[in-house]
Motif scaffolding. Structure first.
Motif, PDB file in Angstrom:
ATOM      1  N   THR A   1      22.154  42.083  43.758  1.00 29.60           N
ATOM      2  CA  THR A   1      23.488  42.626  43.536  1.00 29.60           C
ATOM      3  C   THR A   1      24.115  41.829  42.402  1.00 29.60           C
ATOM      4  O   THR A   1      24.031  40.599  42.400  1.00 29.60           O
ATOM      5  CB  THR A   1      24.328  42.459  44.817  1.00 29.60           C
TER       6      THR A   1
ATOM      7  N   SER B   1      28.035  41.083  37.063  1.00 28.97           N
ATOM      8  CA  SER B   1      28.167  40.544  35.702  1.00 28.97           C
ATOM      9  C   SER B   1      27.799  41.588  34.654  1.00 28.97           C
ATOM     10  O   SER B   1      27.819  41.302  33.459  1.00 28.97           O
ATOM     11  CB  SER B   1      27.274  39.314  35.545  1.00 28.97           C
TER      12      SER B   1
ATOM     13  N   SER C   1      23.922  38.986  33.897  1.00 26.62           N
ATOM     14  CA  SER C   1      23.379  37.630  33.954  1.00 26.62           C
ATOM     15  C   SER C   1      22.945  37.296  35.372  1.00 26.62           C
ATOM     16  O   SER C   1      23.539  37.773  36.356  1.00 26.62           O
ATOM     17  CB  SER C   1      24.419  36.626  33.462  1.00 26.62           C
TER      18      SER C   1
ATOM     19  N   ALA D   1      21.653  34.138  38.052  1.00 27.07           N
ATOM     20  CA  ALA D   1      21.636  32.689  38.302  1.00 27.07           C
ATOM     21  C   ALA D   1      20.204  32.158  38.185  1.00 27.07           C
ATOM     22  O   ALA D   1      19.263  32.808  38.647  1.00 27.07           O
ATOM     23  CB  ALA D   1      22.187  32.407  39.695  1.00 27.07           C
TER      24      ALA D   1
ATOM     25  N   SER E   1      14.523  35.890  42.397  1.00 27.04           N
ATOM     26  CA  SER E   1      13.922  36.953  41.583  1.00 27.04           C
ATOM     27  C   SER E   1      13.847  36.587  40.098  1.00 27.04           C
ATOM     28  O   SER E   1      13.354  37.386  39.301  1.00 27.04           O
ATOM     29  CB  SER E   1      14.760  38.219  41.747  1.00 27.04           C
TER      30      SER E   1
ATOM     31  N   LYS F   1      14.026  43.247  50.876  1.00 22.17           N
ATOM     32  CA  LYS F   1      15.289  43.951  50.662  1.00 22.17           C
ATOM     33  C   LYS F   1      15.085  45.460  50.564  1.00 22.17           C
ATOM     34  O   LYS F   1      16.037  46.215  50.652  1.00 22.17           O
ATOM     35  CB  LYS F   1      15.941  43.458  49.369  1.00 22.17           C
TER      36      LYS F   1
HETATM   37  C1  LIG Z   1      29.560  41.618  44.490  1.00 25.95           C
HETATM   38  C2  LIG Z   1      28.490  40.605  44.122  1.00 25.95           C
HETATM   39  C3  LIG Z   1      28.200  40.360  42.798  1.00 25.95           C
HETATM   40  C4  LIG Z   1      27.217  39.446  42.432  1.00 25.95           C
HETATM   41  N1  LIG Z   1      26.942  39.253  41.114  1.00 25.95           N
HETATM   42  C5  LIG Z   1      25.961  38.407  40.740  1.00 25.95           C
HETATM   43  C6  LIG Z   1      25.613  38.253  39.371  1.00 25.95           C
HETATM   44  O1  LIG Z   1      26.160  38.898  38.500  1.00 25.95           O
HETATM   45  N2  LIG Z   1      24.624  37.383  39.056  1.00 25.95           N
HETATM   46  C7  LIG Z   1      23.956  36.660  40.012  1.00 25.95           C
HETATM   47  O2  LIG Z   1      23.072  35.879  39.670  1.00 25.95           O
HETATM   48  N3  LIG Z   1      24.261  36.794  41.327  1.00 25.95           N
HETATM   49  C8  LIG Z   1      25.229  37.661  41.718  1.00 25.95           C
HETATM   50  N4  LIG Z   1      25.519  37.836  43.041  1.00 25.95           N
HETATM   51  C9  LIG Z   1      24.757  37.084  44.038  1.00 25.95           C
HETATM   52  C10 LIG Z   1      23.339  37.638  44.222  1.00 25.95           C
HETATM   53  O3  LIG Z   1      23.360  39.002  44.543  1.00 25.95           O
HETATM   54  C11 LIG Z   1      22.628  36.866  45.348  1.00 25.95           C
HETATM   55  O4  LIG Z   1      22.601  35.502  45.013  1.00 25.95           O
HETATM   56  C12 LIG Z   1      21.228  37.351  45.632  1.00 25.95           C
HETATM   57  O5  LIG Z   1      20.825  36.774  46.829  1.00 25.95           O
HETATM   58  C13 LIG Z   1      20.221  36.967  44.609  1.00 25.95           C
HETATM   59  O6  LIG Z   1      18.981  37.485  45.057  1.00 25.95           O
HETATM   60  P1  LIG Z   1      17.607  36.705  44.923  1.00 25.95           P
HETATM   61  O7  LIG Z   1      17.854  35.254  45.238  1.00 25.95           O
HETATM   62  O8  LIG Z   1      16.698  37.398  45.909  1.00 25.95           O
HETATM   63  O9  LIG Z   1      17.143  36.886  43.517  1.00 25.95           O
HETATM   64  C14 LIG Z   1      26.501  38.742  43.428  1.00 25.95           C
HETATM   65  C15 LIG Z   1      26.791  38.996  44.770  1.00 25.95           C
HETATM   66  C16 LIG Z   1      27.774  39.914  45.114  1.00 25.95           C
HETATM   67  C17 LIG Z   1      28.066  40.187  46.569  1.00 25.95           C
END
Ligand SMILES: Cc1cc2nc3c(=O)[nH]c(=O)nc-3n(C[C@H](O)[C@H](O)[C@H](O)COP(=O)(O)O)c2cc1C
Length: 328
Positions: A38, A41, A55, A57, A62, A95
């Motif tokens: 999700t 950004s 972007s 993190a 992933s 997921k």
């Molecule tokens: C509304 C919302 C927006 C988010 N936007 C971002 C984002 O833009 N970038 C990001 O890295 N994580 C974002 N996150 C957090 C990731 O979705 C979350 O860390 C996720 O677990 C990452 O998945 P992964 O660790 O399986 O790759 C967001 C979460 C929410 C609820």
């Protein structure tokens, strides 16, 4: 870089004042495993060529898949896809379990039901502090005219266009009324009710009779007190008693003794038929009003009213909730 004069919490809160949509971004790893996150950004970059960015993190599970993926897909979520947003914001193992997924370019997993889905070819990746910025060229898109999911100050929200600036009341009326919630709620109910009365076969029913019949249709065998407590004001009790007597006389409801020797009222077959007609008229009026208002606004209005009812209930019983005294 210079140390900022605010802490990271304050920075997060400041970013939260920028209202965004919500996307789920997916890709497929070289080992065939799908990934999805999700992300809010997401942003547009260029029209010609069509470029977008988002972007991720560096700590995301992933990350390595997105770093290597030739394609990714951006799903701009619809207002009813909050569950999907939560699912892809979690660190769950699978997921995609039980989701309806199609394969796109480079076998990128594609989800359905969103506002817009863009398939992108990764064209640039940039360092961006603790995130990596991905820029994609949009090579295909599908779009549906459904209301979007909104994210504002860390919470999901709904989008509604601002109401027209046309005055509600004739010139010279007090501005207070135009903005007074009590007036707005009453007036909206009155307009709905007037319109419904035009469509429904209820010219022979008073407002109180209408209210009792529709309540009994949803929750049969209620006592006079139970009905009064849930749908009438104290000052209307005499009217309610008269309405019960009149409905009995018209053969739309009947009466029998309940467990505690309390008289309970229920709808007769004729009453049910009448109530079904009312329900049809109510649904037709709703469809007509939502059509005039717009689907987005209708959804947003219902959402706000549900919140209003829950947050401001001073402890009134639910209209269809029977008390112990009302058992058969
Ligand atoms: C509304 C919302 C927006 C988010 N936007 C971002 C984002 O833009 N970038 C990001 O890295 N994580 C974002 N996150 C957090 C990731 O979705 C979350 O860390 C996720 O677990 C990452 O998945 P992964 O660790 O399986 O790759 C967001 C979460 C929410 C609820």
């Amino acid at each position: 870089m210079k140390e900022p004069v605010f802490d990271s919490m304050e920075f997060r809160r400041a970013l939260g004042t920028f209202t965004t949509g919500v996307t789920v971004i997916t890709a497929r790893g070289a080992d065939g495993e799908p990934v999805g996150v999700t992300a809010n950004s997401f942003s547009s970059v260029s029209l010609e060529p069509p470029l977008v960015l988002w972007s991720l993190a560096k700590s995301a599970h992933s990350l390595s898949v997105f770093q290597e993926a030739e394609y990714f897909a951006i799903h701009i979520l619809a207002a009813n896809q909050e569950d999907l947003s939560n699912r892809f914001a979690s660190r769950g193992e699978d997921k995609f379990a039980a989701l309806d997924v199609e394969d796109g370019l480079g076998k990128t997993p594609l989800l359905s039901g969103c506002c817009t889905r863009m398939q992108c070819k990764t064209v640039y990746r940039y360092e961006g502090g603790d995130h990596i910025i991905f820029v994609g060229e949009v090579v295909d898109l599908v779009r549906d005219d459904v209301p979007p999911l909104v994210f504002q100050a860390g919470k999901y929200a709904v989008a509604a266009r601002k109401a027209s600036e046309a005055p509600l009341l004739p010139a010279g009326s007090s501005e207070f009324k135009e903005d007074f919630l009590g007036y707005l709620l009453w007036r909206a109910y009155f307009q709905f009710h007037c319109e419904m009365r035009k469509q429904a076969p209820i010219s022979d029913l008073s407002d109180q009779e209408f209210l009792i019949l529709s309540t009994l249709f949803h929750s049969n065998w209620r006592s006079a007190d139970g009905l009064c407590n849930s749908v009438f004001l104290d000052s209307d009790r005499e009217e309610a008693a008269r309405a019960l007597a009149s409905l009995l006389e018209k053969g739309l409801i009947e009466k029998k003794a309940g467990d505690n020797n309390v008289d309970l009222y229920g709808v007769t077959d004729t009453g049910k038929e009448k109530a079904l007609g009312l329900l049809g008229a109510a649904k037709a009026t709703e469809a007509d009003f939502l059509d005039k208002l717009g689907t987005w606004e209708g959804g947003a209005l219902k959402n706000l009213l549900k919140g209003f009812i829950v947050e401001t209930n001073p402890g009134l019983p639910h209209p269809w909730e029977r008390t112990d005294n009302e058992s058969l």
